[in-house]
Each structure stands twice: as C-alpha cells, then as structure tokens.
Design an enzyme around this catalytic site. Sequence first.
Site, PDB file in Angstrom:
ATOM      1  N   ASP A 144      11.917  78.997 -16.725  1.00 27.76           N
ATOM      2  CA  ASP A 144      11.743  79.737 -17.428  1.00 27.76           C
ATOM      3  C   ASP A 144      11.079  81.595 -16.401  1.00 27.76           C
ATOM      4  O   ASP A 144      10.158  82.242 -16.625  1.00 27.76           O
ATOM      5  CB  ASP A 144      10.682  79.388 -18.265  1.00 27.76           C
ATOM      6  CG  ASP A 144      10.096  80.756 -19.260  1.00 27.76           C
ATOM      7  OD1 ASP A 144      10.804  81.083 -19.489  1.00 27.76           O
ATOM      8  OD2 ASP A 144       9.110  81.025 -19.472  1.00 27.76           O
TER       9      ASP A 144
ATOM     10  N   CYS B  24      14.793  84.744 -21.725  1.00 27.82           N
ATOM     11  CA  CYS B  24      14.342  85.484 -22.657  1.00 27.82           C
ATOM     12  C   CYS B  24      15.302  86.824 -23.388  1.00 27.82           C
ATOM     13  O   CYS B  24      14.611  87.293 -23.707  1.00 27.82           O
ATOM     14  CB  CYS B  24      12.743  85.808 -22.109  1.00 27.82           C
ATOM     15  SG  CYS B  24      12.534  86.515 -21.009  1.00 27.82           S
TER      16      CYS B  24
ATOM     17  N   ALA C 284      10.682  82.507  -6.205  1.00 27.68           N
ATOM     18  CA  ALA C 284      10.727  81.993  -7.258  1.00 27.68           C
ATOM     19  C   ALA C 284      12.254  80.123  -6.154  1.00 27.68           C
ATOM     20  O   ALA C 284      11.649  79.795  -6.011  1.00 27.68           O
ATOM     21  CB  ALA C 284      10.978  81.930  -8.679  1.00 27.68           C
TER      22      ALA C 284
ATOM     23  N   ASP D 156       4.874  81.566  -8.868  1.00 21.88           N
ATOM     24  CA  ASP D 156       5.128  82.746  -8.832  1.00 21.88           C
ATOM     25  C   ASP D 156       5.122  84.327  -7.735  1.00 21.88           C
ATOM     26  O   ASP D 156       4.110  82.992  -7.633  1.00 21.88           O
ATOM     27  CB  ASP D 156       4.595  83.060  -9.885  1.00 21.88           C
ATOM     28  CG  ASP D 156       5.321  84.387 -11.287  1.00 21.88           C
ATOM     29  OD1 ASP D 156       4.991  83.858 -12.155  1.00 21.88           O
ATOM     30  OD2 ASP D 156       4.617  84.857 -10.896  1.00 21.88           O
TER      31      ASP D 156
ATOM     32  N   GLN E 246       0.605  91.112 -18.253  1.00 26.90           N
ATOM     33  CA  GLN E 246       1.824  91.544 -18.957  1.00 26.90           C
ATOM     34  C   GLN E 246       1.680  91.477 -20.354  1.00 26.90           C
ATOM     35  O   GLN E 246       1.722  90.922 -20.647  1.00 26.90           O
ATOM     36  CB  GLN E 246       3.350  90.925 -18.177  1.00 26.90           C
ATOM     37  CG  GLN E 246       2.948  90.131 -16.955  1.00 26.90           C
ATOM     38  CD  GLN E 246       4.149  89.764 -15.934  1.00 26.90           C
ATOM     39  OE1 GLN E 246       5.211  89.221 -16.963  1.00 26.90           O
ATOM     40  NE2 GLN E 246       4.083  89.143 -14.642  1.00 26.90           N
TER      41      GLN E 246
ATOM     42  N   ARG F 262       5.557  74.482 -24.695  1.00 29.45           N
ATOM     43  CA  ARG F 262       4.535  74.102 -23.866  1.00 29.45           C
ATOM     44  C   ARG F 262       4.962  72.067 -24.791  1.00 29.45           C
ATOM     45  O   ARG F 262       4.361  71.831 -23.734  1.00 29.45           O
ATOM     46  CB  ARG F 262       3.540  75.085 -23.710  1.00 29.45           C
ATOM     47  CG  ARG F 262       3.906  76.005 -23.202  1.00 29.45           C
ATOM     48  CD  ARG F 262       2.855  76.848 -22.695  1.00 29.45           C
ATOM     49  NE  ARG F 262       1.819  77.134 -23.821  1.00 29.45           N
ATOM     50  CZ  ARG F 262       2.275  78.874 -24.199  1.00 29.45           C
ATOM     51  NH1 ARG F 262       3.638  79.676 -23.885  1.00 29.45           N
ATOM     52  NH2 ARG F 262       2.485  79.623 -25.328  1.00 29.45           N
TER      53      ARG F 262
END
Length: 392
Positions: free
Chosen positions: A295, A335, A275, A248, A198, A210
């Site tokens: 996330d 994001c 999810a 995912d 991606q 992280r």
Amino acid sequence: MKKSPTVTIQPQAVRRIAGRYPFGHSGDIADADSGITPGEVVTVQAQGGAFLGRGYFNPQGATPLRMLTWQKEEVDLAFYRTRLKAARSRRDGRILNTNGVRVLHAEADGFPGVIADQFGDVLSVQLRNAGVERHRELIVKALRETTGAVAAYERSDTGERRREGLDLQTGVLWGNLPDRVEFFEDDLNLHFSPMDAQKTGFFLDQRDNRRLMRTLVRPGAGFLDVYSYTGGFSLHAAKQGARAVAVDKDQVALGALEGAARANGLNVGVRWGDALEQLAGLEKEKRKFSTVVLDPPTLAKRRDDVPRAKRIFTDGAARSLRMLEDGGHLLISTCAHYIRVDDLLDAARVAAAEADTDAEVVAVTYQPADHPHLLSVPESLYLKSILLRKQA
C-alpha cells in the site's frame, strides 16, 4: 440573493458544468467580471445569460472555478450548516465499531477543498483552496456546531494551497488539543500525534481493507505490511494472532506503531528503510508470509506518472509473490486517482510472470462509505485495491 460577480462558461463546457461536475478549468472560462478577488463566490452562467450555479472563483488558481451549488441560493453560514448535516446523515448507520470517521470528503460532500476527519471528540481539518480560506470562519463555525468536537486542529499544509496562492497553515482551531489524539477501531485502541502525523492524522480510508485482511490471517502465520505508515494493517493482523512485520521509511510513524502495539498488548516487528530495498532483504533472508499488503503512498499525481508507478507496483508485487506461501493472499492498493484498477491488474500480471507463479483475483475493493464517490465527480474515486490469492 446578494448580487455577485459573474463568470461565463464556454459553450463546450456548459453541459459538463450543468451536469454537476464541480471543476471549471481555465479553458472552460469564456469571460469573468473584472476585480474578482481570489475565492470570491460568483454566479456562473452560460453565454446568453442562462443561470448554471454558484461557486468559488480564483482567477490565479490552477482550477479557477469550483462549483458550490446549482441553485439560486446564498452561500452563508446556513448553507454550510445544511451541507454538513446532509453529509452526516449520509454516514448514519454506515460507519460502525469505530469513532474515527471522515466527516467531510471535499467535493463529494459538496465542500470543495475541505477535508475533515473526526477522532472521538477531536476534529482534524484541511482547507485547501482560496474559496474555503475566504469562508474559513463560517466553515469552522459550522463544523464546531455540527460535529460537537471539543477540540480541533488544522493541517492545511498541502501543495494545493500553494497552487492557490495561499500560505500553508497549521495549528489549533478551538479547544485544548491533546498531544496524543486517541480513538478506537474495532477492538484496537489507536493514537497519533496531531502535528507530527501525515495529512489529517490517520488513514481512515483503509478501514474496510484492514478488516478484510484480518479475516484472512492465520494465527502464528507471517504477515507483511509494506509501506505500513503507523501500521493499521499490522495491528489488526497481530490482534488476530499473526506474526506481523511492518516496513516503512518514516521513523516517526514506526515509533507510533510500536507505541500502539505496546498499548494493545501486541508485538509487531518493524523494518525501517526503502520499501523495495527492504523487500529485497527479506527475500534474501528467505522469509515466508501467508499474507502481504502493498500500500504505497500516492505514486501518480499526474497521468504521466502512471507508467513509473506501475513499474514500482510490479517490482513490489513480484518480490511479495515470491515470498508468499501457496494459497496466501496479497493486497495491492493505490490512493492515486490516475491509477486505475486495470493498471493494478496489469502490474500484478507482469509481477506474477516475473515470480513464475499465477494468482486468482479474489476481490476488487474501493474506499469506504465515509469517503463517498459521486458519479458526477470521477476524481472522488481514488482508493482502489485488488486482492490476489497465490495459486499452488
């Protein structure tokens, strides 16, 4: 300086543009010379003729004007070289223990529409608007000279190009592109397939988070990575000794995660699917975790999307909190520019009530130093995360 076409700004927009805000919207344009071709560099002025700067202009673009400079200077190869060197110097000494770095972060580095990530000696590039497309040869040449990358590829396959009237474009820019791009982050060796991954290949912007989450991991404890993509959080947790599970719906990404885990001598469990459905299944199985990361991808591309996005965060956080051990940590991250820290806190507050618990706000984090946030460009702040600790 060569004479260029002129674009005149409405009086109410002059202060904003002169204050180094790089976007001129359609309502900001009072007049433009006829015959300007999409992406051409124009001189920008106030009514009355006062010079404001120079920028790309696309009469058909969703955002017609993208400012490049507030000085009377030529936009040529030397201009792009200078901007690139300045971007690199801003990062010097700030990005440590990795060779995966964002080299250019669009407007925040003075390169509207250009994203460039470097992984070792391979460069990944996105060119997103008509201006940088028109100057593609100059920009690619400056990148090749300045970064020292032996190979580069393009992933200009974003919706923004379509809104600019451009075709999507991918492929090799120079060099022999490997089937697998490899780089390291701390003590992990990571990789991805450049044309299957991606965006530019790997989400470098979560590097600091992280590392933060890894410090909270207890060996042998459960770690849940929701919307994991290729599992950067999971790999760090597993390296610290956690029993990591990644969730995912991208099977290719989960396959890459399993390959990276094997390459690093680690074991990460994977759950493929939606999810929220997977969270419901884990909760039904009465699973418990000491650390959870939530996330999701961009849930709000417009301001109108925020209420729906908050509901998704609430649903995911409530299920996560119910599975979280007392004293455990939950990281909730977005994001999306339009989702604020307060939106995350609101969603988490409702989630805690639904989970019949409470949590301490331990930290609020933002994007790392190679993804700069400029005061003059509010849109350059996009990654926001809240770290919660569940109360007993």
